[in-house]
Design a protein around this motif. Structure first.
Motif, mmCIF file in Angstrom:
data_model
loop_
_atom_site.group_PDB
_atom_site.id
_atom_site.type_symbol
_atom_site.label_atom_id
_atom_site.label_comp_id
_atom_site.label_asym_id
_atom_site.label_seq_id
_atom_site.Cartn_x
_atom_site.Cartn_y
_atom_site.Cartn_z
ATOM 1 N N ALA A 1 41.088 35.312 36.247
ATOM 2 C CA ALA A 1 40.600 34.191 37.053
ATOM 3 C C ALA A 1 41.599 33.051 37.127
ATOM 4 O O ALA A 1 41.534 32.218 38.032
ATOM 5 N N GLN A 2 42.543 32.984 36.176
ATOM 6 C CA GLN A 2 43.512 31.887 36.155
ATOM 7 C C GLN A 2 44.763 32.180 36.973
ATOM 8 O O GLN A 2 45.577 31.287 37.197
ATOM 9 N N LEU A 3 44.928 33.422 37.409
ATOM 10 C CA LEU A 3 46.163 33.805 38.086
ATOM 11 C C LEU A 3 46.204 33.263 39.518
ATOM 12 O O LEU A 3 45.179 33.223 40.195
ATOM 13 N N PRO A 4 47.385 32.897 39.996
ATOM 14 C CA PRO A 4 47.513 32.392 41.373
ATOM 15 C C PRO A 4 47.640 33.499 42.404
ATOM 16 O O PRO A 4 47.990 33.251 43.551
ATOM 17 N N PHE A 5 47.367 34.742 41.999
ATOM 18 C CA PHE A 5 47.410 35.891 42.901
ATOM 19 C C PHE A 5 46.370 36.892 42.437
ATOM 20 O O PHE A 5 45.870 36.814 41.315
ATOM 21 N N GLY A 6 46.048 37.838 43.298
ATOM 22 C CA GLY A 6 44.988 38.785 42.982
ATOM 23 C C GLY A 6 45.486 40.015 42.237
ATOM 24 O O GLY A 6 46.552 40.554 42.545
ATOM 25 N N PRO B 1 36.372 45.213 37.075
ATOM 26 C CA PRO B 1 35.193 45.022 37.927
ATOM 27 C C PRO B 1 35.552 44.226 39.179
ATOM 28 O O PRO B 1 36.407 43.335 39.146
ATOM 29 N N ALA B 2 34.894 44.558 40.267
ATOM 30 C CA ALA B 2 35.167 43.871 41.528
ATOM 31 C C ALA B 2 34.825 42.394 41.428
ATOM 32 O O ALA B 2 33.819 42.014 40.830
ATOM 33 N N VAL B 3 35.697 41.549 41.978
ATOM 34 C CA VAL B 3 35.416 40.112 42.022
ATOM 35 C C VAL B 3 35.233 39.636 43.463
ATOM 36 O O VAL B 3 35.002 38.461 43.711
ATOM 37 N N TYR C 1 24.531 31.631 45.515
ATOM 38 C CA TYR C 1 25.139 30.414 46.061
ATOM 39 C C TYR C 1 26.648 30.457 45.837
ATOM 40 O O TYR C 1 27.136 31.074 44.884
ATOM 41 N N ALA C 2 27.381 29.788 46.710
ATOM 42 C CA ALA C 2 28.830 29.699 46.561
ATOM 43 C C ALA C 2 29.315 28.382 47.144
ATOM 44 O O ALA C 2 28.682 27.817 48.048
ATOM 45 N N ALA D 1 35.244 35.255 39.705
ATOM 46 C CA ALA D 1 35.885 35.891 38.556
ATOM 47 C C ALA D 1 35.608 35.078 37.310
ATOM 48 O O ALA D 1 35.773 33.861 37.304
ATOM 49 N N GLY D 2 35.185 35.746 36.236
ATOM 50 C CA GLY D 2 34.917 35.052 34.985
ATOM 51 C C GLY D 2 33.850 33.991 35.178
ATOM 52 O O GLY D 2 32.800 34.217 35.760
ATOM 53 N N ASP D 3 34.127 32.785 34.672
ATOM 54 C CA ASP D 3 33.182 31.676 34.788
ATOM 55 C C ASP D 3 33.442 30.828 36.021
ATOM 56 O O ASP D 3 32.825 29.777 36.200
ATOM 57 N N ILE D 4 34.377 31.252 36.878
ATOM 58 C CA ILE D 4 34.716 30.490 38.073
ATOM 59 C C ILE D 4 33.521 30.474 39.021
ATOM 60 O O ILE D 4 32.863 31.483 39.255
#
Length: 715
Positions: free
Chosen positions: A305-310, A343-345, A382-383, A407-410
């Motif tokens: 979740a912290q990465l600047p790319f997928g 897992p899919a994000v 919700y988003a 992703a994660g807690d994002i």
């Protein structure tokens, strides 16, 4: 050799994701044939123009069901089946590959990976000497050919044996140098993708030129790489994952490339000037056991979740060239490499409505209401939609199928509409003409709209936030009590709690007897002793929160110094940039009257243990030598992570209070473990963070050990 993501999937215009996704195990030849046709259409749509209406998980599920049917009915396998083809095989290419660009088989669990690893070792007749573990980048595979160090050609994967020439994209791809640092003739294989920032920029430019926004970064990169006649260009990024000789490569170099371990090849690519994951938070790593592989898989997954790319997984390879040769290759995938899928994000769902919520500072924030969808282990309803300008730029409409990322807690976010699925029944999103909370006018001068009454619009939320445990910690002043005070006209701003509210006022409220009244008055008095960082956080200044308030308070030490700071001085605080600094300075000016009243009421306006920054040196005062030296705390220069439940002297401290303790003792509190972490305080139930610390060799301390270390700073 090559690594690759699974084929992203798409469905034809007008077909919904529910119609396209496999619903159950294939039970008949007709169902199998339709599934194969659906997979072929999906691959063709993705590799043709980068469009995508489904996430990777749906495609993976479809291909697994096809493979399962074929295992039960080996005589019925259709020639177009994706189970025996290289990803991208739906696309024709006219540039032959010197070595096939293969796909990867997948594993979805520790058990599946362990089974595969054991089968590989049986195949080569010995334990695998070393494993190479790399992030599985979510983009488009290409081969870049260099002659005498000069980039001459870019080729897509295509069907694995031949691909398309996309050399027109040279010059738009960061990390892929036009000239290597050495005049060698080699082929560099890797992944072209868009970072999050590049994706945002690409959609901004694309919509400005009248196009529909891309659904996600992966599709944006795929479509952009092939585009030849656009009136604009957008940047992409390349990460190398393979290096091999070409016809014309020096014989000695060719022998070296064939004999080198994969990790050594990647080091060589870096020396040549090629960008690789080594420059990221998730560099490739060589390990020796399956247990170490799985630990590294978990580490990369936690950083996702912290990465600047997928990334959509982790690629695991036998590192040594000898092991790779012994294992060999199949028609579509090497037998010595595997993709461990995460897992899919990202998922597709429908945008049902947009709610407009007013925050404690008066910010009016849109929130997407979605058809519930399962993402990354939780149901998302919700988003975030960020702001009205973001809605306009993305071209969102009610009823759209949208790509949602989590992703994660994002907090989940809507990335873009899947425009080619529109039916014509979608509706424009209506923006509020007045504040949804109080009906006042709206200040639309900035991207984030704000009620003209500011924080006074949502007074209850503002005061309740200030009274919270991580701010002033006023016990007995919960949301319902704040509503009572506001409705009775006793509180119209935060300082009223301290310089206006009386005991008689409280006794006049319903359900407020003498005991509860006296307790609340005592809690208000105790709040006056909270440090400056808590007071600053309680003010709810835009652009700050708990950790940022602590940083500001420790940097300036006094409220007077904070208020005297201009934007340039504010930027000296870690984490405050050029955009945020003026907002904080303006907010402080707006709150001047409230700050004055809080100070007059006796609230603490200094931060314990902090010293104001020295004034800049001038010709008159010279270098400042008047500031007293600050005694270094026991955690000076240390990055500290707290995890698990605290016990002993720390038992009653909240996580925020533990972070405050870390910083009072001279350290820097952090929420994630990395190789730069100095200490992990591991309490009861500490899980993945403790495991990661052990893997990285980071120092661990129990709560009792930590309490002894920082005892003099415990308040």
């Amino acid at each position: 050799m090559t690594t690759t993501p699974a084929v992203p999937s798409a469905v034809p215009a007008g077909q919904t994701p529910a119609e396209a996704a496999p619903q159950a195990a294939l039970q008949s030849a007709d169902a199998y044939a339709e599934a194969v046709a659906r997979a072929v259409r999906a691959a063709a749509a993705y590799y043709d123009n980068g469009s995508s209406a489904l996430d990777d998980e749906a495609y993976d599920r479809l291909v697994r069901e096809i493979a399962a049917y074929e295992a039960r009915h080996p005589d019925e396998v259709l020639p177009d089946s994706p189970s025996g083809k290289v990803a991208g095989g739906a696309v024709e290419g006219d540039v032959p590959h010197t070595v096939p660009m293969l796909s990867l088989d997948n594993a979805f669990s520790d058990e599946e990976f362990s089974t595969w690893a054991a089968s590989l070792e049986r195949r080569i007749g010995r334990p695998v000497a070393a494993w190479n573990v790399q992030p599985k980048l979510d983009g488009l595979a290409i081969a870049a050919r260099y002659e005498q160090g000069r980039l001459t050609r870019l080729i897509t994967r295509g069907d694995g044996t031949a691909g398309e020439d996309v050399s027109h994209a040279v010059g738009t791809i960061e990390g892929l140098p036009a000239q290597l640092t050495e005049p060698v003739t080699v082929e560099v294989r890797g992944e072209v993708l868009m970072t999050t920032a590049q994706f945002e920029y690409a959609n901004e430019v694309r919509t400005r030129h009248g196009g529909d926004p891309f659904a996600n970064p992966r599709n944006a990169a795929a479509g952009t790489l092939r585009a030849k006649d656009r009136a604009y260009t957008v940047p992409m990024t390349f990460f190398g994952y393979g290096l091999l000789p070409l016809p014309g490569t020096d014989d000695e170099l060719a022998e070296e490339l064939a004999a080198e371990a994969h990790g050594d090849l990647m080091d060589r690519a870096v020396r040549y000037g090629v960008n690789t994951p080594a420059s990221t938070q998730v560099p490739g790593r060589v390990v020796t056991t399956v247990e170490e592989v799985l630990a590294r898989v978990r580490e990369i997954g936690e950083l996702r979740a912290q990465l600047p790319f997928g990334i959509d997984g982790i690629v695991v390879k036998a590192d040594l060239a000898a092991d790779q040769r012994e294992a060999g290759e199949g028609t579509r995938a090497p037998r010595w490499a595997l993709a461990f899928k995460l897992p899919a994000v990202e998922k597709i769902t429908r945008l049902v409505d947009v709610e407009w919520n007013v925050g404690r500072t008066g910010i009016i924030a849109p929130r997407a209401v979605l058809e519930p969808v399962e993402i990354d282990g939780s149901t998302v309803t919700y988003a975030t939609l960020h702001n009205p300008a973001d809605i306009t730029r993305r071209g969102l409409r009610l009823g759209d199928h949208v790509m949602v990322y989590k992703a994660g807690d994002i907090i989940p976010r809507v990335e873009a509409p899947v425009a080619h699925l529109r039916t014509g029944d979608e509706r424009e999103i209506e923006f509020p003409a007045a504040c949804p909370q109080c009906g006042s006018g709206i200040d639309t001068g900035e991207q984030r709209w704000r009620c003209e009454r500011g924080r006074n619009c949502h007074l209850v939320a503002s005061v309740a936030y200030a009274a919270g445990r991580d701010q002033l910690d006023i016990e007995g002043l919960g949301h319902s009590r704040v509503v009572q005070l506001v409705d009775a006209g006793l509180v119209s701003a935060l300082p009223d709690l301290f310089d206006r509210l009386t005991r008689d006022d409280l006794l006049g409220l319903e359900r407020m007897g003498e005991t509860s009244t006296d307790n609340l008055i005592a809690a208000l008095e105790a709040a006056k002793r909270q440090p400056l960082s808590r007071v600053l956080c309680a003010l709810g200044i835009r652009g700050t929160g708990r950790s940022m308030s602590r940083r500001i308070a420790r940097h300036f030490a006094t409220m007077d110094a904070i208020r005297a700071a201009d934007a340039e001085a504010m930027q000296q605080v870690e984490g405050i940039g050029a955009e945020k600094a003026p907002v904080i300075v303006a907010e402080l000016a707006e709150l001047a009257d409230q700050i004055d009243r809080l100070a007059a009421a006796g609230l603490t306006m200094t931060e314990p243990g902090a010293t104001p920054p020295a004034p800049p040196a001038t010709e008159e005062n010279g270098a400042d030598a008047s500031q007293p030296a600050v005694p270094a705390g026991p955690l000076a220069g240390m990055k500290v992570v707290v995890t698990g439940a605290m016990t002993g002297p720390l038992e009653k401290l909240s996580r925020n209070e533990m972070n405050e303790l870390v910083e009072r003792a001279g350290g820097k509190a952090s929420g994630s473990v990395s190789k730069n972490t100095s200490l992990v305080v591991a309490g009861e139930g500490a899980g993945s963070k403790r495991t990661k610390a052990e893997t990285l060799g980071v120092r661990l301390a129990t709560p009792d050990e930590f309490a002894e270390l920082v005892g003099e700073f415990i308040m």
